[in-house]
Write a protein that holds these residues in place. Sequence first.
Motif, PDB file in Angstrom:
ATOM      1  N   PRO A   1      -1.187  -2.360  -7.217  1.00 16.27           N
ATOM      2  CA  PRO A   1      -2.484  -3.024  -7.381  1.00 16.27           C
ATOM      3  C   PRO A   1      -2.344  -4.523  -7.135  1.00 16.27           C
ATOM      4  O   PRO A   1      -1.640  -5.215  -7.874  1.00 16.27           O
ATOM      5  CB  PRO A   1      -2.857  -2.725  -8.839  1.00 16.27           C
ATOM      6  N   MET A   2      -2.965  -5.006  -6.083  1.00 17.23           N
ATOM      7  CA  MET A   2      -2.773  -6.402  -5.697  1.00 17.23           C
ATOM      8  C   MET A   2      -4.057  -6.958  -5.089  1.00 17.23           C
ATOM      9  O   MET A   2      -4.773  -6.248  -4.368  1.00 17.23           O
ATOM     10  CB  MET A   2      -1.625  -6.519  -4.692  1.00 17.23           C
ATOM     11  N   LEU A   3      -4.342  -8.201  -5.390  1.00  9.41           N
ATOM     12  CA  LEU A   3      -5.462  -8.920  -4.783  1.00  9.41           C
ATOM     13  C   LEU A   3      -4.903  -9.981  -3.854  1.00  9.41           C
ATOM     14  O   LEU A   3      -4.104 -10.822  -4.264  1.00  9.41           O
ATOM     15  CB  LEU A   3      -6.342  -9.570  -5.852  1.00  9.41           C
TER      16      LEU A   3
ATOM     17  N   CYS B   1      -3.690   3.219  -6.140  1.00  8.52           N
ATOM     18  CA  CYS B   1      -3.795   1.757  -6.132  1.00  8.52           C
ATOM     19  C   CYS B   1      -3.274   1.188  -4.810  1.00  8.52           C
ATOM     20  O   CYS B   1      -2.552   1.855  -4.071  1.00  8.52           O
ATOM     21  CB  CYS B   1      -3.004   1.171  -7.291  1.00  8.52           C
ATOM     22  N   GLY B   2      -3.627  -0.060  -4.547  1.00  5.80           N
ATOM     23  CA  GLY B   2      -3.163  -0.701  -3.327  1.00  5.80           C
ATOM     24  C   GLY B   2      -3.709  -2.102  -3.207  1.00  5.80           C
ATOM     25  O   GLY B   2      -4.537  -2.540  -4.015  1.00  5.80           O
ATOM     26  N   PRO B   3      -3.263  -2.851  -2.196  1.00  7.20           N
ATOM     27  CA  PRO B   3      -3.716  -4.232  -2.013  1.00  7.20           C
ATOM     28  C   PRO B   3      -5.111  -4.284  -1.405  1.00  7.20           C
ATOM     29  O   PRO B   3      -5.422  -3.549  -0.463  1.00  7.20           O
ATOM     30  CB  PRO B   3      -2.671  -4.807  -1.053  1.00  7.20           C
ATOM     31  N   VAL B   4      -5.931  -5.155  -1.949  1.00  6.21           N
ATOM     32  CA  VAL B   4      -7.280  -5.390  -1.431  1.00  6.21           C
ATOM     33  C   VAL B   4      -7.399  -6.871  -1.116  1.00  6.21           C
ATOM     34  O   VAL B   4      -6.986  -7.718  -1.906  1.00  6.21           O
ATOM     35  CB  VAL B   4      -8.355  -4.958  -2.433  1.00  6.21           C
TER      36      VAL B   4
ATOM     37  N   ARG C   1     -11.335  -3.924  -8.980  1.00  7.66           N
ATOM     38  CA  ARG C   1     -11.562  -2.536  -9.409  1.00  7.66           C
ATOM     39  C   ARG C   1     -10.945  -1.563  -8.410  1.00  7.66           C
ATOM     40  O   ARG C   1     -10.248  -0.609  -8.794  1.00  7.66           O
ATOM     41  CB  ARG C   1     -13.060  -2.256  -9.534  1.00  7.66           C
ATOM     42  N   LEU C   2     -11.155  -1.811  -7.151  1.00  6.86           N
ATOM     43  CA  LEU C   2     -10.638  -0.929  -6.117  1.00  6.86           C
ATOM     44  C   LEU C   2      -9.111  -0.981  -6.068  1.00  6.86           C
ATOM     45  O   LEU C   2      -8.445   0.051  -5.922  1.00  6.86           O
ATOM     46  CB  LEU C   2     -11.229  -1.314  -4.768  1.00  6.86           C
TER      47      LEU C   2
ATOM     48  N   ILE D   1       0.830  -1.205   0.000  1.00  7.43           N
ATOM     49  CA  ILE D   1       0.000   0.000   0.000  1.00  7.43           C
ATOM     50  C   ILE D   1       0.866   1.256   0.000  1.00  7.43           C
ATOM     51  O   ILE D   1       0.504   2.275  -0.601  1.00  7.43           O
ATOM     52  CB  ILE D   1      -1.006   0.005   1.170  1.00  7.43           C
ATOM     53  N   THR D   2       2.033   1.189   0.625  1.00  9.47           N
ATOM     54  CA  THR D   2       2.961   2.319   0.578  1.00  9.47           C
ATOM     55  C   THR D   2       3.418   2.577  -0.848  1.00  9.47           C
ATOM     56  O   THR D   2       3.530   3.733  -1.279  1.00  9.47           O
ATOM     57  CB  THR D   2       4.183   2.051   1.470  1.00  9.47           C
TER      58      THR D   2
END
Length: 560
Positions: free
Chosen positions: A105-107, A167-170, A160-161, A100-101
């Motif tokens: 973009p990661m799932l 962008c960041g990990p969800v 999408r998020l 996230i830092t």
Amino acid sequence: MSPTTTQTTATTRITVGELAVRFLEQCGVRAAFGVISIHNMPILDAFHVRQKIRFVSARGEAGACNMADSYARVSGTLGVCVTSTGTGCGNAAGAMVEAITAGTPMLHLTGQIESPFLDRDLGYIHEHPAQLAMLKAVGKDAFRIRNPETALATLREAVRLAQTPPCGPVSIEIPIDVQKMMLDLPADISPVAMAPVQPNLAAVDLLAERLAQAKRPLLWLGGGARGATEAVARFVKLGFAVVTSVQGRGIVAEDHPQTLGSYNLQKPAEQFYETVDAMLAVGTRLRSNETLNYKLKLPTRRFRIDANTLVENRGYETELFVHGDATLTLNALADRLEGRMSIDPQLTADVQAARQAAAALVDSTLGAYVKLKNTIGEVAGQNIWWVRDITLSNSMWGNRAPVLNHPRAGVHALGGGIGQGLAMGVGVAVANAEHQLGRKTLSLCGDGGFMLNVGELACAAQEKADVLFIVMNDSRYGVIKNIQDDIYGSRHAYVELHTPNFAQFCASLQVPHFKVSDPSNTADTLREALAIKGPAVLEIDMDAWGPFAVKFAGPPKKKD
């Protein structure tokens, strides 16, 4: 027919676990990383049966998450990490903070205990009662799939998020019983189409009017501009000078005469900024460790472009902020500036002089290690992925050298945590192989950080990851010892490390090992190590090489 699929006359029945895998295929994912457990086996079984996505078995969830992170950074696609529930999921938390830092973009797919026992605090084995809250805290967001009917919608929204700036990990947690549940294969399992943020053209007009009068303009490029290389090239052609954050390295090839590279906070760079009459910052947060805790004297007239509206006036106030995708906004701005700029013809020469002075200043701190820095650039060349852990050598020179020529060539532990470079090197090498990118991966690590996740060297060996690990071995936490010298009266506590015989350790894993104790042998040894196809370790014996010329004691700060 796969064991997870049952064919009927009208429909295809699949498990929720297989749905997740099929959806990832539609997202263009070519590799995923994780650790198999009883709480994710339906997902991993689908990976195995379908054989369309390479699954890399990491030795720990932290390493798996770092691999997925670096894979995404280099490939420009979605990173995917799969973990177990409870403690297994918790192991990934630090790597999620790194992702996230870095805005990756990661799932993250993780398991959960059986639905009937969820959220009841029964002491059920593998239960983490607040797992979802933990995941929300360390990532961009987190969801739970509660039934097959909502699985696809949740997957779509999570991706999408993850891919929406910033962008960041969800994370998505899926109870193990839900992973096994069956549903009809939906007719359409494609992800949500992502549209870039359109800039307000009136704001672009206003920005163009203000920049058109500049004689000595400067672009400061961050990681958010990595996809805008062609748009940035238009500004370079106009005559703009360029400087980058560490995350923005290579957007403009670092040997271009108009760029300072990432020599962005040295005194010669600051003196150059005093001559700049307009600075446009694009896709950057102007972070503390690259601005001397926000005390670096930047040009007085500052403008900003970013897809994240919250960036406006953070750290430094700006005269005008334009919300928009970097490529779209820069191209629109270039359309309005081409043919209108009158750049000082001395600007490029001044950039080169500042760059040379800044580089010389850095070199003067390195002692014998300037030989290693220069040799890597000369022998490895520019066709590399340059991965770095948090270690003295990276802080002193690896964040600025060798020269990079690709906007995704630099991968480093942006959040400042040690021990992530080894796993990141594996993720980058996998991305290079799966996307046929044709570069060699080099990963610069300290001995302390290397040992933190050293099990991932076994993963590298098993995956035949084509990466050279350069291990700077001083048998201690060098930067912490320097800080203790600086402000704790040289009271050295808890910094000396017992490290293995790396030659013997590597031999046990069948990983080639090389050691340089004499700086004069650097070039020949490096060439030999680089010729290895697969993982190899190049150990630099820092006790033999001696100390740096200047002690590095943490991120530089401006003295009041």
